[in-house]
Scaffold this motif. Structure first.
Motif, PDB file in Angstrom:
ATOM      1  N   ARG A 216      41.672  46.855  44.728  1.00 30.39           N
ATOM      2  CA  ARG A 216      42.271  47.694  43.495  1.00 30.39           C
ATOM      3  C   ARG A 216      42.312  46.409  42.837  1.00 30.39           C
ATOM      4  NH1 ARG A 216      47.840  49.624  46.960  1.00 30.39           N
ATOM      5  NH2 ARG A 216      47.427  47.872  48.464  1.00 30.39           N
TER       6      ARG A 216
ATOM      7  N   GLY B  52      44.049  44.047  40.763  1.00 30.22           N
ATOM      8  CA  GLY B  52      45.291  43.462  40.394  1.00 30.22           C
ATOM      9  C   GLY B  52      46.015  43.275  41.835  1.00 30.22           C
ATOM     10  N   LEU B  53      45.443  43.679  42.385  1.00 31.20           N
ATOM     11  CA  LEU B  53      46.202  43.904  44.103  1.00 31.20           C
ATOM     12  C   LEU B  53      45.130  43.320  45.154  1.00 31.20           C
ATOM     13  CD1 LEU B  53      48.738  46.616  44.346  1.00 31.20           C
ATOM     14  CD2 LEU B  53      48.452  44.635  43.582  1.00 31.20           C
TER      15      LEU B  53
ATOM     16  N   THR C   9      50.793  47.242  40.049  1.00 28.00           N
ATOM     17  CA  THR C   9      50.075  45.649  39.480  1.00 28.00           C
ATOM     18  C   THR C   9      50.487  44.835  38.857  1.00 28.00           C
ATOM     19  OG1 THR C   9      48.959  46.879  37.308  1.00 28.00           O
ATOM     20  CG2 THR C   9      48.017  46.970  39.285  1.00 28.00           C
TER      21      THR C   9
END
Length: 450
Positions: A94, A96-97, A114
């Motif tokens: 995912r 940003g994560l 995010t």
């Protein structure tokens, strides 16, 4: 002949029996193996921008993880791994994560929050900006020797013993040596493993500077309020001497492997462990403690967005570590024990922040006394550990300066900080002390500088 056939038959039955027993005892471990492989594959491909083939040959090429087979879906950005077709696990990426192992209950299509990033470029030379560093030649450095030392920690062609991937040496803010293994360069994003613990701890130093937390306060854990664990402080957690039970074993189904490769919320496992010692009586390394600290950090903010933004806003992006990405678990917590990625140069910036006692080009990110805190030996650690940093005050590396301290990670990831020599040394690899003589390496680097 009949007797011989009988012996063969019983022998075959015995072998089959041994295989069945072996599978029975090791079957649960396959969950961990396939989980490690899927998670590491997804992160390597979608964060590190490396190929499946490169990851198989390098990152996942050690027993027993190399028993797993991986399939990568570049469209949905996921990786699936299994061992002999058993215990299939899936990891998804995912933006940003980072990548996260998921279970059957996880909703892959659910929207997610995010971190807010600020990646504006600075018109300054490295390390304070993105321009090439100024040409500087130190007469006090034996450059031929230091290059020989750096080369010596890499394998010769065809060998796979030292498994060094990158080395960077910085003296007085200047890169004086830099080398990468084939397939990697200064833009390669690498996993720091437990060096993430030192990154996590830095947030506490910043909060303390801001007057928003006191690390000597009792840990805010509701489950501990009515038993002896209520005496545990945040300081005890940062120094790894809280006295709680924990099994940090990566060769079995342990507290650590269950947390990293099965649990949805990695901040919780350490909470439910009993106290087997009083605080300050017994030092024991625990990744569970680090993720518990990540959970406590989350409680300091009014919103989840603030928790996600804080590390990046307050120091990661502020000091130009724009390549860094801290991964989260299924519950959205930063995996403060293990999962921060960045380029070697950005990891070096982290070391420089500490070398300069929290001052970054004139801005004080955390108070200088925070460095004094993290480099003070934790009681009962025999001088080897401070506040989520490893120390050399006890002489673990006997020929390296005693004021050296470091962020350490699995497989020999290191950011060494040596204040007395104005040095930061970064090393990345796929094996640690078992394959690399860090003591001699550090000794020779230091002796190259008069």
């Amino acid at each position: 002949m009949k007797r011989f056939k009988k012996i063969l038959r019983y022998g075959f039955i015995g072998i089959v029996g041994l295989i069945v027993v072996s599978v029975f005892w090791n079957y649960p471990k396959l969950t961990i193996l396939s989980g490690y492989s899927a998670k590491n594959m997804a992160s390597s491909v979608f964060i590190g921008n490396r190929t499946v083939e490169f990851t198989d040959v390098n990152d996942n090429n050690f027993a027993p993880v190399n028993l797993a087979d991986d399939e990568v879906n570049t469209t949905e950005k996921s990786a699936i791994a299994s061992v002999f077709g058993l215990k299939e696990r899936k990891a998804i990426f995912r933006e940003g994560l980072g990548s996260v192992l998921i279970n059957d209950d996880f909703d892959e299509k659910a929207p997610y929050v995010t971190p807010t990033r600020s990646k504006s470029k600075t018109n300054l030379p490295f390390p304070y900006g993105d321009l090439p560093q100024k040409d500087t030649v130190f007469t006090s450095i034996d450059y031929n020797k230091i290059n020989d030392v750096v080369n010596s920690i890499f394998d010769k062609e065809g060998a796979r013993i030292k498994k060094t991937r990158a080395v960077l040496v910085i003296h007085k803010d200047q890169i004086i040596a830099e080398k990468y293994a084939d397939g990697l360069d200064q833009n390669s994003i690498l996993l720091g493993w437990s060096m993430t613990k030192s990154v996590l701890a830095t947030n506490y130093g910043i909060l303390q500077k801001q007057g928003k937390i006191n690390i000597n306060q009792k840990a805010p854990i509701k489950e501990w309020e009515n038993d002896e664990r209520k005496e545990i402080t945040i300081n005890n957690l940062l120094q790894m001497n809280c006295g709680l039970a924990w099994d940090e074993d990566y060769g079995s189904i342990s507290d650590a492997t269950t947390m990293l490769y099965i649990d949805e919320d990695m901040t919780k496992p350490q909470i439910y462990k009993e106290a087997i010692h009083k605080p300050n009586e017994y030092w024991y390394y625990s990744s569970g403690v680090s993720n518990l600290l990540s959970g406590i950090l989350r409680k300091q903010f009014d919103s989840y967005q603030e928790y996600l933004d804080f590390p990046y806003r307050e120091f990661i992006d502020k000091i130009g570590m724009h390549s860094m990405l801290m991964e989260t678990d299924m519950a959205g917590n930063y995996v403060g024990s293990s999962y921060a990625w960045a380029t070697v140069r950005d990891w070096a910036r982290f070391g420089l922040l500490y070398l300069h006692r929290g001052n970054w080009n004139g801005e004080q990110i955390f108070n200088p006394d925070w460095v004094d805190y993290v480099t003070t030996p934790s009681p009962t650690s025999e001088g080897d550990y401070g506040g989520h940093f490893w120390l050399n005050s006890g002489g673990f590396y006997p020929d390296a300066p005693r004021d050296m301290y470091s962020a350490n990670g699995f497989q020999g990831q290191r950011v060494f900080i040596i204040p007395s020599k104005d040095l930061v040394i970064v090393r990345f690899g796929l094996i640690g002390d078992a394959g690399v003589d860090f003591n001699t390496f550090l000794k020779e680097i230091v002796s190259s500088i008069q």
